[in-house]
Design a protein around this motif. Structure first.
Motif, PDB file in Angstrom:
ATOM      1  N   GLU A 178       0.924  -1.178   0.011  1.00 33.50           N
ATOM      2  CA  GLU A 178      -0.033  -0.060  -0.010  1.00 33.50           C
ATOM      3  C   GLU A 178       0.950   1.155  -0.037  1.00 33.50           C
ATOM      4  N   GLU A 179       2.010   1.136   0.842  1.00 33.16           N
ATOM      5  CA  GLU A 179       2.955   2.426   0.824  1.00 33.16           C
ATOM      6  C   GLU A 179       3.400   2.713  -0.659  1.00 33.16           C
ATOM      7  N   GLN A 182       0.636   4.360  -3.036  1.00 31.50           N
ATOM      8  CA  GLN A 182       0.682   5.810  -2.520  1.00 31.50           C
ATOM      9  C   GLN A 182       1.961   6.385  -3.159  1.00 31.50           C
ATOM     10  N   HIS A 183       3.122   5.894  -3.123  1.00 30.22           N
ATOM     11  CA  HIS A 183       4.293   6.413  -3.976  1.00 30.22           C
ATOM     12  C   HIS A 183       4.106   6.551  -5.440  1.00 30.22           C
ATOM     13  N   ASP A 186       1.639   9.467  -5.756  1.00 31.80           N
ATOM     14  CA  ASP A 186       2.419  10.786  -5.730  1.00 31.80           C
ATOM     15  C   ASP A 186       2.902  11.256  -6.976  1.00 31.80           C
ATOM     16  N   SER A 209      -7.495   2.999  -6.142  1.00 29.72           N
ATOM     17  CA  SER A 209      -6.457   3.852  -5.083  1.00 29.72           C
ATOM     18  C   SER A 209      -6.759   5.321  -5.277  1.00 29.72           C
ATOM     19  N   ARG A 213      -8.113   9.596  -2.920  1.00 33.14           N
ATOM     20  CA  ARG A 213      -7.350  10.619  -2.855  1.00 33.14           C
ATOM     21  C   ARG A 213      -8.171  11.984  -3.468  1.00 33.14           C
TER      22      ARG A 213
END
Length: 359
Positions: A178-179, A182-183, A186, A209, A213
């Motif tokens: 999941e990290e 998100q990368h 970004d 995902s 956001r």
């Protein structure tokens, strides 16, 4: 099928059979064939030029896809293509070492054919792209770059290693996966903040995902005119939500495909289609059939494991059992090839469960 569809199907298969016979002669000619296939000819137990007359005969070939994990790729290059620019592409490596193929300009007719269908489905004819999908060694990145260029567009890319995500998931490290997601988002947000992007190419998990956001979702909603999804399966409800709830102003277009088979874009909705998204393969080079455990093609409306026959100048890959299942759909009126719908992983592949991850 009606009489028109039956006639179209027969004509298409006759064309495929004719090209197939020509290309089999090419692949098994000592002057033009590859060391890989020329080395196999004596052990096939049949004459691939004299005894293979139609696509139905291609099942006589062995499934060599596992050998593509280890064979020197230079052995795959037909001697008749010596000096031509070719690239090495790899499969996802979901259940072990990746399979490798070679591809070059011979892929362009399929890409041009796919572009016509993408345009018919609502793809903007011009504009810049953002590819939130692997750029290599998977073939999708190279294909997206070419699609953007065909419309005079530039393509922005985001580094994405789906194998790393699958490894993290397999190890139970979903927080790390999941990290990483998100990368990736970004980086996508950085591009969208400063560039005018008309087309976004990504996967259902990443699009879901992205929808979580708000600022990034608002940027996509404001400027992106078409979203092409591919790479993993997507449920009918996921597609409905993406289409109607999150991106109602953009055209949502599906593409099925992989390194071995090429591209199968979404076809126009046909009368009687019960599936929101039906895919069609390139009729000149690719025949894909859902089959049962005995290898027989399943009836229309039934699910089967995907069997691939790829016959092109650059690659010969007959009788390959894929890691997917699909529902067999009748050809659209006036069309010639069967459709594929409701793609899902083949869960029993080699006794292993498949991990889709982000791609």
């Amino acid at each position: 099928m009606n009489a028109v569809s039956t006639a179209s199907t027969s004509a298409l298969r006759a064309d495929f059979d004719s090209r197939m016979r020509t290309l089999l002669a090419w692949h098994f000619d000592p002057d033009t064939g590859s060391p890989f296939w020329l080395g196999k000819r004596a052990g096939l137990g049949f004459d691939p030029v004299a005894d293979i007359g139609s696509a139905a005969d291609l099942v006589r070939f062995p499934d060599v896809s596992a050998e593509l994990r280890t064979v020197p790729v230079r052995d795959l290059v037909p001697r008749g293509l010596a000096g031509r620019e070719l690239r090495v592409h790899e499969s996802g490596g979901t259940t072990g070492a990746p399979a490798r193929i070679v591809a070059g300009e011979g892929r362009l007719p399929m890409l041009r054919w796919a572009r016509e269908r993408l345009l018919a489905a609502g793809l903007p004819p011009t504009g810049d792209w953002l590819c939130l999908a692997p750029s290599g060694p998977h073939v999708v990145g190279a294909d997206v770059l070419r699609h953007a260029a065909m419309g005079g567009g530039l393509c922005h890319t985001v580094d994405l290693d789906p194998r790393w995500v699958k490894r993290a998931v397999a190890q139970g490290r979903k927080d790390l996966a999941e990290e990483y997601v998100q990368h990736l988002l970004d980086q996508a947000e950085n591009v969208l903040a400063s560039q005018r992007i008309e087309v976004l190419s990504s996967t259902p998990p990443l699009l879901e995902s992205l929808c979580g956001r708000p600022a990034l979702l608002e940027r996509v909603q404001r400027q992106v005119r078409a979203i092409i999804w591919s790479g993993t399966s997507a449920s009918a409800e996921t597609l409905r939500q993406l289409d109607e709830v999150f991106f109602p102003e953009a055209r949502l277009i599906g593409v099925y495909g992989n390194t071995l088979m090429g591209l199968a874009p979404q076809r126009r909705r046909a009368p009687g289609d019960s599936h929101a998204c039906v895919f069609e393969t390139h009729p000149e080079t690719t025949l894909v059939q859902p089959v049962d455990e005995s290898g027989a093609v399943v009836p229309y409306g039934q699910r089967g494991r995907v069997r691939l026959h790829l016959v092109s100048e650059e690659m010969l890959l007959p009788n390959v059992l894929e890691r997917d299942t699909a529902v067999r759909v009748p050809p659209a009126p006036g069309g010639g090839q069967d459709g594929l719908a409701d793609l899902a992983p083949y869960r029993a592949a080699d006794g292993q469960d498949l991990i889709e991850g982000v791609y």
